[in-house]
Design an enzyme around this catalytic site. Sequence first.
Site, mmCIF file in Angstrom:
data_model
loop_
_atom_site.group_PDB
_atom_site.id
_atom_site.type_symbol
_atom_site.label_atom_id
_atom_site.label_comp_id
_atom_site.label_asym_id
_atom_site.label_seq_id
_atom_site.Cartn_x
_atom_site.Cartn_y
_atom_site.Cartn_z
ATOM 1 N N LYS A 1 0.871 -1.196 -0.011
ATOM 2 C CA LYS A 1 0.085 0.038 -0.072
ATOM 3 C C LYS A 1 0.914 1.329 0.153
ATOM 4 C CE LYS A 1 -3.822 -2.305 2.146
ATOM 5 N NZ LYS A 1 -4.594 -2.859 3.298
ATOM 6 N N GLN B 1 -4.459 -1.423 9.465
ATOM 7 C CA GLN B 1 -4.388 -2.607 8.966
ATOM 8 C C GLN B 1 -5.005 -3.766 9.765
ATOM 9 O OE1 GLN B 1 -3.325 -3.207 5.995
ATOM 10 N NE2 GLN B 1 -4.189 -5.348 6.284
ATOM 11 N N ASP C 1 -10.936 3.072 4.354
ATOM 12 C CA ASP C 1 -11.535 1.695 4.139
ATOM 13 C C ASP C 1 -12.867 1.689 4.055
ATOM 14 O OD1 ASP C 1 -9.232 -0.078 3.805
ATOM 15 O OD2 ASP C 1 -8.870 -0.191 5.981
#
Length: 288
Positions: free
Chosen positions: A54, A98, A121
Amino acid sequence: MSQAQLIDGKAAAAGLLETVRQDVAQLRAAGVTATLAVVLVGDDPASHVYVRNKVLRANEVGIRSIEHRLPADTAQDTLLSLIGTLNADRGVNGILVQMPLPAQIDEGAVIDAIAPEKDVDGFHRENVGRLVLGEPALTPCTPSGCLFLLEQTLGDLSGKHAVVIGRSNIVGKPMASLLLQANCSVTVLHSHSVGARELCRQADIVVAAVGRAQMVDASWIKPGATVIDVGINRIEIDDKTRLVGDTEFESVSRVAGAITPVPGGVGPMTIGFLMKNTVLAARRQSRQ
Ligand code: NAD
């Protein structure tokens, strides 16, 4: 026997990232540096790989990334306090924590703590609610990537019957909402569904997000249907580890009209949409 069209997620993601790169440059010209904060707690090797990818991708398209690595025994309050600092930092546009998190930390509490406008997200309840209501939202990256591939392959999805297999909060449920928003008739199948195969065989579009290697074989698929395989499963064949999806690719691709491969299908789109969401967040926060 005809063979399904292969839906190339790598190529689609490359195109998407190119538009993101241009958007980032435009923002920069207006004095805004799109910035993504990535928080990693603990030593899970897969999470380390995801975070590295990422950050790499962000840097490639010109997004500034800030990494916070915390030890596995980090207390929940410590993580919440870091999120509070990132929420308040006007130089940070997107926050990604994460998952999975170590057992002592409640993931729901962490998601709730992220400012909805920085929730790249798309997991915060405000963004989930907005998606369901059909209002502008930051939407989860994997299902957004699936919708992108479907629209690229089929054009307008209005009136199509879509079957989503799986009802997780990160893939199945938001996928169903996005497809509804795109005017599909949507059926969601899950572990308690009765007659799943027969229901699936009626679908023009199948999105498989189950997490069971090769569960969906050709007998689930209507000839000509478009199949999006979200699954990432590791299986051992002849002492070698192979990545496979939730569909049995060989048999399904002889019946389907189009199908995503694993790897190289949905996977690259997920990171692409993380970058797109970061730019969207930066634009909204700076009113550009
Ligand atoms: P999950 O375990 O949270 O959810 C699985 C869902 O499948 C559940 O809702 C369950 O009800 C349903 N299910 C289980 N058995 C079933 C059955 N026999 N019939 C019908 N439904 C059944 O999984 P998830 O997080 O949604 O992920 C699904 C898969 O997608 C996994 O393989 C995961 O690795 C993969 N994934 C890929 C990406 C990507 O970027 N490509 C992103 C997220 C998840």
